[in-house]
Enzyme design. Sequence first.
Site, mmCIF file in Angstrom:
data_model
loop_
_atom_site.group_PDB
_atom_site.id
_atom_site.type_symbol
_atom_site.label_atom_id
_atom_site.label_comp_id
_atom_site.label_asym_id
_atom_site.label_seq_id
_atom_site.Cartn_x
_atom_site.Cartn_y
_atom_site.Cartn_z
ATOM 1 N N ALA A 1 0.809 -1.230 0.000
ATOM 2 C CA ALA A 1 0.000 0.000 0.000
ATOM 3 C C ALA A 1 0.836 1.272 0.000
ATOM 4 C CB ALA A 1 -0.940 -0.001 1.204
ATOM 5 N N SER B 1 3.847 -3.166 5.282
ATOM 6 C CA SER B 1 4.155 -3.453 6.694
ATOM 7 C C SER B 1 4.260 -4.958 6.937
ATOM 8 C CB SER B 1 3.078 -2.844 7.578
ATOM 9 O OG SER B 1 1.801 -3.230 7.102
ATOM 10 N N ASN C 1 10.563 1.439 3.422
ATOM 11 C CA ASN C 1 9.245 1.680 3.997
ATOM 12 C C ASN C 1 9.263 2.943 4.857
ATOM 13 O OD1 ASN C 1 6.535 0.645 4.157
ATOM 14 N ND2 ASN C 1 6.907 0.093 6.279
ATOM 15 N N THR D 1 0.339 5.234 -1.830
ATOM 16 C CA THR D 1 -0.163 6.383 -1.060
ATOM 17 C C THR D 1 0.253 7.717 -1.703
ATOM 18 O OG1 THR D 1 1.679 5.979 0.437
ATOM 19 C CG2 THR D 1 -0.483 5.356 1.222
ATOM 20 N N HIS E 1 -3.021 -9.837 -4.966
ATOM 21 C CA HIS E 1 -4.345 -9.642 -4.374
ATOM 22 C C HIS E 1 -5.400 -9.261 -5.415
ATOM 23 C CE1 HIS E 1 -2.487 -8.931 -0.097
ATOM 24 N NE2 HIS E 1 -2.403 -10.160 -0.511
ATOM 25 N N CYS F 1 -26.809 -14.953 -14.113
ATOM 26 C CA CYS F 1 -27.495 -15.737 -13.077
ATOM 27 C C CYS F 1 -28.198 -14.888 -12.018
ATOM 28 C CB CYS F 1 -26.498 -16.674 -12.378
ATOM 29 S SG CYS F 1 -25.440 -15.819 -11.191
ATOM 30 N N ASP G 1 -4.580 -1.666 -7.662
ATOM 31 C CA ASP G 1 -4.890 -0.472 -8.462
ATOM 32 C C ASP G 1 -4.342 -0.492 -9.889
ATOM 33 O OD1 ASP G 1 -2.090 0.162 -8.039
ATOM 34 O OD2 ASP G 1 -2.658 1.063 -6.115
#
Length: 245
Positions: free
Chosen positions: A29, A192, A213, A33, A124, A153, A109
């Site tokens: 993430a 993290s 980080n 940011t 992900h 459906c 993204d």
Amino acid sequence: MHNHAKRETIIQLVQFMKESSHTVILTGAGMSTESGVPDFRSKSGWWKNIDPRSVATVEALEENYDLFHEFYSMRIHALAKCLPHKGHHLLANWQKQGLIHTIATQNVDNFHQMAGASNVQTLHGSIRSFRCHHCGAPSKENTFLLKEPCTNCGGNIRPEVVLFGEPLPEKTWQNVLQHIHKADLVIVIGTSLEVYPVNQLPEMTNGHTVLLNLEEVEGKYEFDLMIKGKAKDVLERVDELLKIV
């Protein structure tokens, strides 16, 4: 952890990059940011005083679709205003130059691909594609945003993201593992390392490991280099030194 990125540390990273015949980038993430995408794991990232981790679940999708739909619609609208930043473009350029080989990301993204990177492993999934949760038929963003049911459906439409309680896409995971096992260098950017099983990846390589980080990472990870700073800033400094070292 180094306080901010010292020049010597960045020079060491540049050396690692130049010596490595197979470099894997793993982003989270914190890579997005600086494009204006909120980091839902940070304290300020809580949405409507609800922990997003309780919304990004299979349970919410199946039992509280209104809340699930509202959360992901908000994320899609927020992303529409955001673009990849210079750091995404630098990684794509380094890939074209053969300095890095694979980008594995926890982000949904698609910024790496939008910046021109190829061979991006989306651990992900992606918030840019959609399918029916019930029958799996592909769908469109607009169908989801309008909260229309599946034309096949009548089931609920969802983004093709990995929710809490779902396994990672097996083929993607195996691809990333192969690259990690082959790597001389793994650079972890903006995560993290809280989410299993992606947080296991840095321990699975015999190569050098570097963490870039903004915050200290809790846990017992032994990185060869730790650089504290914002992803875009540090990557720009690495790029400057790559040209001269």
